[in-house]
Write a protein that holds these residues in place. Structure first.
Motif, PDB file in Angstrom:
ATOM      1  N   THR A 264      23.036  17.205 -43.663  1.00 59.95           N
ATOM      2  CA  THR A 264      21.898  16.610 -42.933  1.00 59.95           C
ATOM      3  C   THR A 264      21.732  15.243 -43.248  1.00 59.95           C
ATOM      4  O   THR A 264      21.794  14.849 -44.312  1.00 59.95           O
ATOM      5  CB  THR A 264      20.568  17.446 -43.097  1.00 59.95           C
ATOM      6  OG1 THR A 264      20.204  17.437 -44.369  1.00 59.95           O
ATOM      7  CG2 THR A 264      20.832  18.879 -42.643  1.00 59.95           C
ATOM      8  N   ASN A 265      21.074  14.408 -42.424  1.00 64.19           N
ATOM      9  CA  ASN A 265      20.636  13.117 -42.786  1.00 64.19           C
ATOM     10  C   ASN A 265      21.700  12.108 -43.017  1.00 64.19           C
ATOM     11  O   ASN A 265      21.498  11.300 -43.872  1.00 64.19           O
ATOM     12  CB  ASN A 265      19.296  12.722 -43.806  1.00 64.19           C
ATOM     13  CG  ASN A 265      18.240  13.536 -43.176  1.00 64.19           C
ATOM     14  OD1 ASN A 265      17.766  13.459 -42.174  1.00 64.19           O
ATOM     15  ND2 ASN A 265      17.521  14.478 -44.153  1.00 64.19           N
ATOM     16  N   VAL A 266      22.935  12.282 -42.596  1.00 65.05           N
ATOM     17  CA  VAL A 266      24.075  11.396 -42.929  1.00 65.05           C
ATOM     18  C   VAL A 266      24.174  10.342 -41.913  1.00 65.05           C
ATOM     19  O   VAL A 266      24.214  10.482 -40.548  1.00 65.05           O
ATOM     20  CB  VAL A 266      25.265  12.356 -42.689  1.00 65.05           C
ATOM     21  CG1 VAL A 266      26.494  11.466 -43.105  1.00 65.05           C
ATOM     22  CG2 VAL A 266      25.237  13.391 -43.929  1.00 65.05           C
ATOM     23  N   ASP A 267      24.260   9.205 -42.505  1.00 64.79           N
ATOM     24  CA  ASP A 267      24.342   7.946 -41.770  1.00 64.79           C
ATOM     25  C   ASP A 267      25.949   8.011 -40.703  1.00 64.79           C
ATOM     26  O   ASP A 267      26.737   8.149 -41.403  1.00 64.79           O
ATOM     27  CB  ASP A 267      24.381   6.410 -42.833  1.00 64.79           C
ATOM     28  CG  ASP A 267      24.261   5.466 -41.988  1.00 64.79           C
ATOM     29  OD1 ASP A 267      24.904   5.253 -40.609  1.00 64.79           O
ATOM     30  OD2 ASP A 267      23.932   4.299 -42.351  1.00 64.79           O
TER      31      ASP A 267
ATOM     32  N   GLN B 289      33.068  18.875 -36.011  1.00 65.14           N
ATOM     33  CA  GLN B 289      32.988  17.329 -34.919  1.00 65.14           C
ATOM     34  C   GLN B 289      31.539  16.886 -35.009  1.00 65.14           C
ATOM     35  O   GLN B 289      30.484  17.983 -34.875  1.00 65.14           O
ATOM     36  CB  GLN B 289      33.574  17.631 -33.620  1.00 65.14           C
ATOM     37  CG  GLN B 289      33.193  16.352 -32.806  1.00 65.14           C
ATOM     38  CD  GLN B 289      33.604  16.469 -31.403  1.00 65.14           C
ATOM     39  OE1 GLN B 289      33.765  17.695 -31.022  1.00 65.14           O
ATOM     40  NE2 GLN B 289      33.306  15.446 -30.530  1.00 65.14           N
ATOM     41  N   MET B 290      31.321  15.544 -35.253  1.00 60.61           N
ATOM     42  CA  MET B 290      29.973  15.240 -35.321  1.00 60.61           C
ATOM     43  C   MET B 290      29.705  14.061 -34.159  1.00 60.61           C
ATOM     44  O   MET B 290      30.720  13.435 -33.694  1.00 60.61           O
ATOM     45  CB  MET B 290      29.646  14.284 -36.688  1.00 60.61           C
ATOM     46  CG  MET B 290      29.617  15.309 -37.574  1.00 60.61           C
ATOM     47  SD  MET B 290      28.049  16.329 -37.663  1.00 60.61           S
ATOM     48  CE  MET B 290      28.446  17.597 -38.849  1.00 60.61           C
ATOM     49  N   VAL B 291      28.559  13.835 -33.460  1.00 59.32           N
ATOM     50  CA  VAL B 291      28.243  12.789 -32.607  1.00 59.32           C
ATOM     51  C   VAL B 291      26.782  12.137 -33.311  1.00 59.32           C
ATOM     52  O   VAL B 291      26.290  12.657 -34.260  1.00 59.32           O
ATOM     53  CB  VAL B 291      27.848  13.212 -31.383  1.00 59.32           C
ATOM     54  CG1 VAL B 291      29.121  14.069 -30.658  1.00 59.32           C
ATOM     55  CG2 VAL B 291      26.788  14.622 -31.420  1.00 59.32           C
ATOM     56  N   GLU B 292      26.614  11.055 -32.570  1.00 59.71           N
ATOM     57  CA  GLU B 292      25.284  10.226 -33.010  1.00 59.71           C
ATOM     58  C   GLU B 292      24.163  10.519 -32.477  1.00 59.71           C
ATOM     59  O   GLU B 292      24.222  10.766 -31.227  1.00 59.71           O
ATOM     60  CB  GLU B 292      25.783   8.807 -33.160  1.00 59.71           C
ATOM     61  CG  GLU B 292      24.926   7.670 -33.558  1.00 59.71           C
ATOM     62  CD  GLU B 292      25.324   6.465 -33.533  1.00 59.71           C
ATOM     63  OE1 GLU B 292      24.350   5.231 -33.845  1.00 59.71           O
ATOM     64  OE2 GLU B 292      26.135   6.158 -32.884  1.00 59.71           O
ATOM     65  N   SER B 293      23.092  10.702 -33.273  1.00 59.93           N
ATOM     66  CA  SER B 293      21.671  10.448 -32.538  1.00 59.93           C
ATOM     67  C   SER B 293      21.038   9.694 -33.383  1.00 59.93           C
ATOM     68  O   SER B 293      20.470   9.910 -34.436  1.00 59.93           O
ATOM     69  CB  SER B 293      21.236  11.947 -32.651  1.00 59.93           C
ATOM     70  OG  SER B 293      20.007  11.951 -32.057  1.00 59.93           O
ATOM     71  N   ASP B 294      20.225   8.701 -32.939  1.00 57.41           N
ATOM     72  CA  ASP B 294      19.427   7.669 -33.464  1.00 57.41           C
ATOM     73  C   ASP B 294      20.009   7.341 -34.995  1.00 57.41           C
ATOM     74  O   ASP B 294      19.290   7.179 -36.015  1.00 57.41           O
ATOM     75  CB  ASP B 294      18.135   8.333 -33.744  1.00 57.41           C
ATOM     76  CG  ASP B 294      17.608   8.482 -32.490  1.00 57.41           C
ATOM     77  OD1 ASP B 294      17.503   7.795 -31.645  1.00 57.41           O
ATOM     78  OD2 ASP B 294      16.651   9.653 -32.351  1.00 57.41           O
ATOM     79  N   GLY B 295      21.242   6.983 -34.770  1.00 56.68           N
ATOM     80  CA  GLY B 295      22.033   6.442 -36.015  1.00 56.68           C
ATOM     81  C   GLY B 295      22.476   7.513 -37.253  1.00 56.68           C
ATOM     82  O   GLY B 295      23.136   7.178 -38.076  1.00 56.68           O
ATOM     83  N   ILE B 296      22.163   9.018 -36.764  1.00 61.20           N
ATOM     84  CA  ILE B 296      22.399   9.913 -37.825  1.00 61.20           C
ATOM     85  C   ILE B 296      23.527  10.902 -37.123  1.00 61.20           C
ATOM     86  O   ILE B 296      23.652  11.138 -35.900  1.00 61.20           O
ATOM     87  CB  ILE B 296      21.337  10.628 -38.199  1.00 61.20           C
ATOM     88  CG1 ILE B 296      20.075   9.856 -38.523  1.00 61.20           C
ATOM     89  CG2 ILE B 296      21.359  12.134 -38.806  1.00 61.20           C
ATOM     90  CD1 ILE B 296      20.546   9.217 -39.898  1.00 61.20           C
ATOM     91  N   ALA B 297      24.436  11.620 -37.918  1.00 62.30           N
ATOM     92  CA  ALA B 297      25.460  12.233 -37.744  1.00 62.30           C
ATOM     93  C   ALA B 297      24.862  13.804 -37.470  1.00 62.30           C
ATOM     94  O   ALA B 297      24.270  14.088 -38.298  1.00 62.30           O
ATOM     95  CB  ALA B 297      26.464  12.505 -38.671  1.00 62.30           C
TER      96      ALA B 297
END
Length: 211
Positions: free
Chosen positions: A98-101, A136-144
């Protein structure tokens, strides 16, 4: 629409009985996700169902089998129940973080699919170990973030012979269950506190193959 479905009810079924099929017919969401002709989407793959557009977006996960010394070469498990279908350019990270840039999340630069399935990453994933799940990750408000909470599962292995391949999914295992050890790995973030149901759909029950 061309698709090869491996029939339900094989010798080692992924379900304890025949699950309910969501009626109406669906295709994979090729507008918001990378897929290629020849990909195999494994039975039991997590998905997010868009009933309005009749599309399914799959949640791509895999279990790590080996990591190079520099951490940029990651081998994935491809046991008979999981066919990874990651694509170059996608971002992947250790599941349940969590909370990964997002800017620090590795990008897939190359994929080797012959023999051992290997991802070559732009940078290492911190603290990644064998047997960890990557996603797989996507971006939301700069967070993965993961692409969403799954509310369905694919029922059969689907080989994409074209990008409009149809797919059968279930939103309820009914009185039955899905055998978690025989499907692509499910991150804890997708499970309820008991670990036996999906957060996004409590009508899908998970069991071990020993139950």
């Amino acid at each position: 629409m061309n698709v090869n479905n491996i029939p339900f009810g094989s010798q080692q079924s992924h379900f304890t009985g025949k699950p309910d099929i969501l009626p109406g017919g669906f295709t994979f969401d090729k507008e918001h996700q990378k897929l290629s002709v020849g990909d195999i989407v494994s039975a039991g793959t997590l998905g997010i169902c868009d009933e309005l557009n009749r599309t399914i977006r799959i949640i791509k996960t895999a279990r790590v089998s080996n990591i190079s010394e520099d951490g940029r070469k990651v081998e994935l498990c491809t046991y008979p129940y999981n066919d990874p279908c990651f694509k170059v350019g996608e971002r992947v990270y250790k599941a349940d973080c969590t909370n990964v840039d997002f800017s620090t999340v590795p990008k897939i630069e190359k994929i080797k699919e012959t023999g051992v399935y290997v991802l070559y990453l732009s940078c290492p994933i911190p603290d990644l170990k064998e047997n960890d799940i990557i996603e797989q990750m996507v971006e939301s408000d700069g967070i993965a973030v993961e692409i969403g909470k799954a509310d369905c599962l694919t029922i059969r292995n689907v080989e994409l012979t074209d990008l409009d391949a149809g797919v059968d999914v279930t939103q309820s295992t009914g009185i039955f269950s899905v055998k978690e050890k025989l499907i692509p790995p499910i991150p804890n973030s997708q499970k309820d506190p008991t670990g036996k149901f999906l957060i996004g759909n409590p009508h899908i029950k998970l069991i071990s193959i020993l139950e």
